[in-house]
Design an enzyme around this catalytic site. Structure first.
Site, PDB file in Angstrom:
ATOM      1  N   HIS A 114     -16.287   2.210  26.445  1.00 59.71           N
ATOM      2  CA  HIS A 114     -16.218   0.830  25.961  1.00 59.71           C
ATOM      3  C   HIS A 114     -16.286  -0.161  27.129  1.00 59.71           C
ATOM      4  CE1 HIS A 114     -14.667  -2.494  23.342  1.00 59.71           C
ATOM      5  NE2 HIS A 114     -14.182  -2.916  24.498  1.00 59.71           N
ATOM      6  N   GLU A 115     -15.414   0.020  28.108  1.00 60.56           N
ATOM      7  CA  GLU A 115     -15.391  -0.922  29.223  1.00 60.56           C
ATOM      8  C   GLU A 115     -16.691  -0.880  30.012  1.00 60.56           C
ATOM      9  OE1 GLU A 115     -13.297  -3.236  29.468  1.00 60.56           O
ATOM     10  OE2 GLU A 115     -11.957  -2.459  27.925  1.00 60.56           O
ATOM     11  N   HIS A 162     -19.147  -3.289  28.677  1.00 63.44           N
ATOM     12  CA  HIS A 162     -18.992  -4.623  29.263  1.00 63.44           C
ATOM     13  C   HIS A 162     -19.656  -4.676  30.639  1.00 63.44           C
ATOM     14  CE1 HIS A 162     -16.366  -6.440  26.319  1.00 63.44           C
ATOM     15  NE2 HIS A 162     -15.419  -5.518  26.458  1.00 63.44           N
ATOM     16  N   HIS A 180     -23.310  -5.078  30.396  1.00 65.17           N
ATOM     17  CA  HIS A 180     -23.626  -6.459  30.023  1.00 65.17           C
ATOM     18  C   HIS A 180     -23.606  -7.337  31.280  1.00 65.17           C
ATOM     19  CE1 HIS A 180     -22.825  -9.793  26.787  1.00 65.17           C
ATOM     20  NE2 HIS A 180     -24.011  -9.893  27.341  1.00 65.17           N
TER      21      HIS A 180
END
Length: 683
Positions: free
Chosen positions: A470-471, A474, A477
């Site tokens: 998940h991290e 980020h 991105h």
């Protein structure tokens, strides 16, 4: 002299990575003072221009301005969140009102606002690129939203409110970190920790040794209410101690009690919203998010709460049935839920998730899971740079290259928990990408995995594997956003959109070629057995009643606090009674399913950037679930799919309306049905 302060000179390291080895705590405040002065001069130079405002004489220099301040701030706040020594905490407390006052001096500058408003009024007659046009729109909207159009008296009060709020939110986080450390549970006998794996026991023994408690075991607390060990600890009293410690944070009547602090935060946020013309802080925040209004948020949360609570009750009955079969039956309580969930999982699916840790060795998960998925999908590669140091010895630095070999940026991983690190997991940027400034991205992922004793492997839980993927979403991105203007760099998108890319990246955890690559036994190198993989898939919707309910309860608490009007917030409020009433209102007041965060340790909303915005996880998950369907329909882990997702969504950063970017990628608006199916809420 300026050259004696490494924060005021170029680091000389690749990608502008700060030279943390040369930076000492006493460098920060002088560097901030110099950066504030420089930024103020840069903005004054813009407002002194005598000719009429244009994009070139206003927006371009505005985007060029504040570079030093941004560099110093990102360098410092990376440290203050991940290695907050008492000295760093003292600096942050002193800095908070200064930073707030400086930000207001820019955002509320009447002359600057006039120039931007003048350009905004002429937008349809200007020959601007889409990114330039959107930059004007965003600066105008954000300054209006910040209060730039208020009269001088209102601005003075607004500035005072913002400064006090910055101090309070800093205090909230400081209190929470201290209370979390104080409440770490000390066990005198290893037998009390029966059920934990060898690596978990090693981590507990190491945590005790680090505190000078040789011969004992210390279990540190997670940011959220629950704890991964609750699913394994066989002794009910140990589980009770762990959960009670977690739930008592910030509400014990000691110097770290957060109740008075959070009530003042709520009151001042409500007053600020009224000053800005909004009925509540929630109305103020959502007005500049994709949701648009608190009513839209409440509608979604209520729509999901009813089936979630129903499913949680059904799950609770299943758990109670297991308890009733034991020699000494008892009424299931919150600290029992995770433990008996695993028993049901074992009975219904023949699956013991705790036993999977030997297949999730951290280095292999990182290299052959997280990195490999990104390589297969986007063509990027990762090379560790041990010659480049981070802000703490635990950090690791990786250089990232595109598929054509061109340099992309740096990725830093800070995996382990420590007493100076705030709880939870997060991504932040140290250097922002910008064509205008000629800079490339440097991004950081922080997790809080217990560190085993020296020489022992780090074995992750499945939840920790999920958090890492998940991290890293980020991080991608932040790495992939390719924009001209720093205002749009990285994850600078609407708060209720920012979780979308990270949630999408979780889909590769179970993707066959990725799972078979990283999920291999630490001793035998055997892949995770196919029947276990099938059981994991079969059980994906299991316990979603609990998971959805605890999350929705926290999201609703956030909305309840921040939907108060200025008069309502000024009343005499009992924090515990307010929470209970709010949860009853939405039907999520099941004592066996506590809210994921109670108010006194709800860092996301009282010291982080998610005030009135914690709903954004489920809001973004609508887009995420719909996107996962698109990947599956189009062949999944294929380079052309990754290129499309990168080019049309991740790569635009904040330079485009996010829902417009989503439609460009998907070909239509997102549909909610995939989310309902994923969470078992479809009926």
């Amino acid at each position: 002299m300026p050259h004696e302060n490494p924060l005021l000179a170029s680091s000389g390291l690749p990608y502008g990575l700060p030279d943390y080895a040369a930076i000492r705590p006493e460098h920060y405040l002088p560097a901030f003072a110099a950066a504030f002065e420089e930024h103020a001069r840069e903005v004054a130079a813009i407002t002194r221009v005598r000719s009429m405002p244009t994009f070139e004489n206003t927006l371009v220099p505005l985007e060029e301005s504040g570079r030093l301040l941004g560099d110093v701030a990102r360098t410092f706040y990376t440290v203050s969140s991940a290695d907050a020594t008492p000295e760093i905490q003292a600096i942050e407390e002193e800095l908070a009102p200064l930073m707030s006052a400086h930000q207001d001096s820019i955002q509320l500058d009447s002359q600057l606002f006039w120039r931007i408003r003048t350009i905004h009024d002429e937008l349809d007659r200007l020959d601007l690129s889409p990114e330039q046009r959107y930059l004007v729109e965003r600066h105008y909207t954000e300054m209006s939203h910040a209060g730039a159009g208020l009269d001088d008296a209102a601005k003075e009060r607004l500035t005072a409110l913002n400064q006090r709020l910055s101090t309070l939110t800093t205090q909230f986080e400081k209190n929470l970190l201290a209370d979390t450390n104080e409440l770490a549970v000390v066990f005198d006998d290893e037998a009390e920790l029966d059920g934990l794996a060898e690596g978990e026991l090693s981590a507990a023994a190491q945590a005790a040794a680090d505190r000078g408690l040789e011969g004992k075991w210390v279990v540190t607390l997670t940011l959220f209410t629950g704890h991964p060990y609750l699913s394994s600890l066989t002794r009910r009293d140990a589980r009770r101690r762990l959960l009670e410690a977690s739930r008592s944070r910030g509400s014990r009547g000691n110097e770290n009690d957060n109740r008075t602090t959070l009530l003042e935060i709520v009151r001042l946020r409500a007053e600020r919203a009224a000053l800005l013309g909004y009925g509540s802080h929630a109305a103020y925040i959502t007005s500049d998010e994709t949701a648009g209004s608190p009513e839209a948020v409440h509608d979604l949360l209520r729509k999901l709460a009813v089936p979630a609570a129903r499913n949680a009750l059904r799950e609770q009955r299943m758990l109670q049935a297991i308890v009733d079969q034991e020699p000494e039956s008892f009424a299931l309580e919150a600290h029992d839920w995770a433990f008996y969930t695993e028993k049901v999982r074992a009975a219904e699916y023949d699956l013991d998730r705790a036993a999977l840790r030997p297949w999730f060795e951290a280095e292999r998960v990182l290299q052959d899971g997280v990195f490999r998925a990104a390589t297969d999908l986007y063509g990027v590669s990762f090379t560790e740079r041990p010659d480049l140091g981070g802000y703490h010895p635990d950090t690791r630095v990786f250089e990232v290259h595109n598929g054509d070999g061109s340099a992309l940026g740096l990725y830093i991983l800070d995996l382990y928990t420590r007493d100076t690190k705030r709880g939870g997991a997060w991504m932040n940027s140290i250097v922002l990408q910008s064509r205008l400034r000629g800079t490339a991205p440097v991004v950081v992922n922080n997790l809080n995995v217990p560190k085993p004793s020296p020489g022992r492997p780090t074995l992750l839980t499945l939840d920790e594997v999920t958090t890492l993927f998940h991290e890293f979403g980020h991080a991608l991105h932040g790495l992939f956003a390719t924009v001209t203007y720093p205002h749009f760099a990285g994850t600078n998108v609407f708060r209720d959109f920012v979780e979308f890319p990270s949630q999408v990246n979780e889909m590769w955890i179970y993707w066959p070629e990725i799972l078979s690559s990283y999920a291999r036994h630490i001793e035998t190198d055997e892949p995770l057995p196919a029947d276990i993989v099938e059981k994991l898939h079969a059980s994906e919707a299991f316990n979603q009643g609990f998971a959805t309910s605890e999350y929705l309860a926290a999201a609703w608490l956030d909305q309840a606090w921040h939907s108060l009007s200025v008069d309502e917030a000024a009343g005499d409020i009992d924090v515990a009674a307010f929470e209970a009433s709010a949860l009853r209102e939405i039907g999520l007041d099941n004592p066996a399913v506590p809210t994921r965060y109670s108010s006194t340790y709800f860092a996301h909303v009282f010291s982080g950037g998610y005030s009135a915005g914690y709903y954004s996880y489920i809001w973004s998950e609508v887009l995420d679930a719909d996107t996962v369907e698109w990947f599956r329909e189009n062949g999944g882990l294929r380079r052309e799919n990754g290129d499309r997702f990168r080019d049309r969504l991740l790569g635009v950063g904040g330079s485009k309306d996010p829902l417009e970017a989503y439609r460009d990628f998907r070909g239509r608006d997102a549909e909610i049905q995939p989310l309902l199916t994923r969470r078992g809420l479809a009926d």
